[in-house]
Design a protein around this motif. Structure first.
Motif, mmCIF file in Angstrom:
data_model
loop_
_atom_site.group_PDB
_atom_site.id
_atom_site.type_symbol
_atom_site.label_atom_id
_atom_site.label_comp_id
_atom_site.label_asym_id
_atom_site.label_seq_id
_atom_site.Cartn_x
_atom_site.Cartn_y
_atom_site.Cartn_z
ATOM 1 N N ILE A 237 1.167 -1.582 0.232
ATOM 2 C CA ILE A 237 -0.529 0.051 0.316
ATOM 3 C C ILE A 237 0.598 1.406 -0.012
ATOM 4 C CG2 ILE A 237 -1.969 1.125 1.648
ATOM 5 C CD1 ILE A 237 -2.971 -1.205 2.090
ATOM 6 N N PRO A 238 1.889 0.803 0.671
ATOM 7 C CA PRO A 238 2.960 2.861 0.636
ATOM 8 C C PRO A 238 3.268 2.848 -0.910
ATOM 9 C CG PRO A 238 3.283 0.900 2.372
ATOM 10 C CD PRO A 238 2.609 0.442 1.429
ATOM 11 N N TYR A 239 3.247 1.715 -1.759
ATOM 12 C CA TYR A 239 4.117 1.796 -2.770
ATOM 13 C C TYR A 239 2.941 1.960 -4.478
ATOM 14 C CZ TYR A 239 7.794 0.695 0.381
ATOM 15 O OH TYR A 239 8.142 -0.085 0.892
ATOM 16 N N ILE A 240 1.912 1.883 -3.902
ATOM 17 C CA ILE A 240 0.989 1.370 -5.076
ATOM 18 C C ILE A 240 -0.359 2.425 -4.934
ATOM 19 C CG2 ILE A 240 1.532 -0.673 -6.287
ATOM 20 C CD1 ILE A 240 -1.162 -1.321 -4.904
ATOM 21 N N GLY A 241 -0.342 2.801 -3.658
ATOM 22 C CA GLY A 241 -1.665 3.513 -3.025
ATOM 23 C C GLY A 241 -3.262 2.563 -2.602
ATOM 24 N N TYR A 242 -3.749 3.126 -2.001
ATOM 25 C CA TYR A 242 -5.104 2.438 -1.624
ATOM 26 C C TYR A 242 -5.891 2.054 -3.023
ATOM 27 C CZ TYR A 242 -4.337 3.269 2.976
ATOM 28 O OH TYR A 242 -3.643 3.252 4.192
ATOM 29 N N PRO A 243 -6.593 3.364 -4.040
ATOM 30 C CA PRO A 243 -7.003 2.156 -5.088
ATOM 31 C C PRO A 243 -6.437 0.899 -5.831
ATOM 32 C CG PRO A 243 -7.016 5.045 -5.125
ATOM 33 C CD PRO A 243 -6.040 4.659 -3.713
ATOM 34 N N ARG A 244 -5.244 0.764 -6.102
ATOM 35 C CA ARG A 244 -4.760 -0.118 -6.437
ATOM 36 C C ARG A 244 -5.092 -1.566 -5.207
ATOM 37 N NH1 ARG A 244 -0.120 2.094 -11.342
ATOM 38 N NH2 ARG A 244 -1.847 2.894 -12.152
ATOM 39 N N ALA A 245 -4.753 -1.155 -4.436
ATOM 40 C CA ALA A 245 -4.367 -2.169 -3.689
ATOM 41 C C ALA A 245 -5.538 -2.431 -3.525
ATOM 42 C CB ALA A 245 -3.729 -1.715 -2.053
#
Length: 252
Positions: free
Chosen positions: A225-233
């Motif tokens: 999550i720190p690297y791709i953010g919440y939407p893609r996660a």
């Protein structure tokens, strides 16, 4: 605070810059990424680093990849494993996006005294890559993969054949990573680049079929999550849940 956190923050050149220019942001990002996330249902450090490298390739995070690769090599990711992650990314991201990562990987390995080229890992030839690649698809996804190829319309059959021979025959059959690791990195190439939810669902299923169960995938997605953010996660988690539901119905 974990030993892994010390390694990561020690290599993270961006953090040193941000501590001076953006101290408040640096403080809460470091806490979230390297304390809260790392220590919540943690993955084994080597696996975590494999997942992060694949994620950074998928989201095109080249500068963070440059910082993370040395950390990965110090957390038991071998040079062969690191190279195999980069090589396989070409099948899912394209050479246009992967070439800068390959160059950075080579630079870092040479700086660390790792002799290049690395030992060969291929197990196929130009003559047998198609059949061995198709067999690999069958090994992971089941016999339906042969039916899918046989039922493909003539005008697009070549793409299915390339998928078997190139994607699976050239990459998945190589030594260096096992099926479970290869399915795992594929999942994160797809999750991190976004817009590939149909393929992401297929590879969530593939992961579960080779032993990367729902609980494991949720923990792995959480670490990214720190690297791709919440939407893609969250999109990735939806595919994990959907794949698990489908497999459970098949078992019933």
């Amino acid at each position: 605070m974990s030993a892994e956190k010390n390694n990561i923050t020690g290599y993270f050149r961006a953090l040193d810059e941000l501590k001076s220019s953006d101290p408040e942001f640096a403080r809460f990002f470091i806490h979230f990424a390297f304390d809260e996330v790392v220590n919540h249902a943690p993955l084994e450090p080597k696996t975590r680093m494999i997942v992060i490298l694949a994620t950074l390739l998928g989201c095109q995070g080249l500068e963070l990849y440059r910082d993370m690769l040395p950390v990965a090599l110090e957390n038991d990711v071998t040079p062969v494993e690191a190279k195999e992650i980069v090589y396989q990314a070409v099948a899912y991201l394209g050479m246009g996006r992967v070439l800068p990562f390959l160059r950075v990987t080579n630079e870092i390995m040479q700086e660390r005294g790792i002799a290049l080229p690395l030992p060969p890992q291929a197990t196929t030839t130009l003559e047998d890559r198609g059949e061995k690649g198709l067999q690999t698809q069958v090994d992971i996804f089941g016999k339906r993969m042969r039916e899918t190829l046989n039922n493909e319309p003539a005008e697009t059959r070549h793409i299915r054949e390339w998928l078997a021979g190139n994607c699976f025959g050239d990459y998945y059959t190589r030594n260096g990573l096992n099926y479970a690791q290869r399915e795992l990195i594929t999942f994160f190439f797809l999750a991190a680049q976004g817009g590939c939810e149909a393929q992401l669902l297929s590879h969530a299923t593939g992961n579960m079929l080779v032993g990367n169960d729902k609980s494991f995938l949720i923990r792995a997605v959480s670490q990214c999550i720190p690297y791709i953010g919440y939407p893609r996660a969250l999109n990735a988690l939806r595919c994990v849940n959907e794949a698990a539901e489908k497999l459970n119905k098949i078992k019933e």
